[in-house]
Design an enzyme around this catalytic site. Structure first.
Site, PDB file in Angstrom:
ATOM      1  N   SER A   1      65.480  79.720  22.371  1.00 36.13           N
ATOM      2  CA  SER A   1      65.887  81.098  22.559  1.00 36.13           C
ATOM      3  C   SER A   1      66.714  81.669  21.358  1.00 36.13           C
ATOM      4  O   SER A   1      67.089  80.956  20.508  1.00 36.13           O
ATOM      5  CB  SER A   1      67.157  81.251  23.540  1.00 36.13           C
ATOM      6  OG  SER A   1      67.538  82.402  23.783  1.00 36.13           O
TER       7      SER A   1
ATOM      8  N   TYR B   1      74.885  77.397  27.375  1.00 37.36           N
ATOM      9  CA  TYR B   1      73.389  77.899  27.018  1.00 37.36           C
ATOM     10  C   TYR B   1      72.722  77.886  25.848  1.00 37.36           C
ATOM     11  O   TYR B   1      71.730  77.207  25.680  1.00 37.36           O
ATOM     12  CB  TYR B   1      73.170  79.199  27.977  1.00 37.36           C
ATOM     13  CG  TYR B   1      71.671  79.652  27.996  1.00 37.36           C
ATOM     14  CD1 TYR B   1      70.462  79.381  28.489  1.00 37.36           C
ATOM     15  CD2 TYR B   1      71.343  80.696  26.742  1.00 37.36           C
ATOM     16  CE1 TYR B   1      69.347  79.846  28.443  1.00 37.36           C
ATOM     17  CE2 TYR B   1      70.247  81.257  26.715  1.00 37.36           C
ATOM     18  CZ  TYR B   1      69.078  80.820  27.423  1.00 37.36           C
ATOM     19  OH  TYR B   1      67.981  81.227  27.200  1.00 37.36           O
TER      20      TYR B   1
END
Length: 269
Positions: free
Chosen positions: A160, A175
């Protein structure tokens, strides 16, 4: 802006993956990157195993793709990638279906939580890291023997943009850390497995029009979020699928250990 670039269903002609078998985790969601990647791989001649923690969604996604393509080249399996036993069971099922072949693995399964750094609990950390980072390792370990038996393969790990800039899209610090771990794991795997003909690369998506973040924001709002980027819009799942296709195919035969940014220029290195 080139209107053709905005068509998430556009696929080019050709069969870059003819005769190959691909496994894609996190592939059950209707608007997800996993299903979009499965659709593109099927268009390029692959047989595709769709894995998802929700087995019903995986089966439904495979049935939908088979109906759309008029083939039976997609198959769904339930798989909790945070469990080594579940990964081994799913891969055993894929191998029985494919005749013992796995050429491509896309580690796409993930989940996110919006938390401030002081709000992340031990349970939160375990929940996210077990799927995002541990799951990438465990499913890769389960698929490796089949790739080694064929002396080659391609593994694509979905990270990401949040890993690169410490957030800014969605997801808490845990995350970001887990997705950053995926980038380090990718490089370590590429270094170790390259001599066996197995390439390992990563993709770092930016803001993509999926239901992953579960924010309830409309596509229009997401496009507005990207108004100041060089490509002033959010991305489509099919555009991440295109990067996966490149890394899965022989077009990238001399590419390993790298990360491809697919973010419309929102983050540049």
């Amino acid at each position: 802006m080139d209107a053709s670039a905005l068509n998430p269903e556009r696929t080019d002609t050709g069969a870059l993956l003819a005769g190959r078998v691909a496994v894609i985790s996190g592939a059950g969601r209707p608007k997800g990157i996993g299903k979009a990647t499965a659709r593109l791989f099927l268009a390029h001649g692959a047989r595709v195993a769709l894995l998802d923690v929700n087995g019903e969604e995986a089966l439904a996604a495979a049935a939908d793709l088979n109906a759309a393509t008029g083939t039976d080249h997609a198959r769904g399996w339930a798989c909790d990638v945070s469990s080594a036993a579940a990964c081994a069971s799913a891969i055993d099922g894929v191998l029985a279906w494919s005749g013992g072949t796995i050429d491509i693995l896309v580690n796409n399964a993930g989940l996110t939580q919006k938390r401030g750094i002081a709000e992340v609990t031990e349970a939160d950390y375990d929940t996210v890291t077990d799927v995002v980072l541990r799951g990438t390792l465990l499913l890769s370990q389960a698929a490796l023997p089949a790739m080694r038996a064929r002396h080659g393969g391609s593994i694509v790990n979905v990270s990401s943009m949040s890993a690169q800039q410490g957030g800014g899209i969605f997801g808490g610090a845990h995350y970001c850390a887990a997705k950053a771990g995926v980038l380090g794991l990718t490089r370590a795997m590429a270094r170790e497995l390259g001599a066996e003909g197995i390439r390992v690369n990563a993709i770092a998506p930016g803001l993509i029009l999926t239901d992953f973040s579960r924010t309830g924001r409309s596509d229009q709002d997401k496009h507005a979020s990207g108004a100041g980027w060089p490509l002033p819009r959010a991305g489509h799942a099919a555009e991440i699928a295109g990067a996966c296709l490149f890394l899965a195919s022989d077009l990238s035969s001399y590419v390993t250990g790298t990360t491809i940014d697919v973010n419309g220029g929102a983050h540049m290195r």
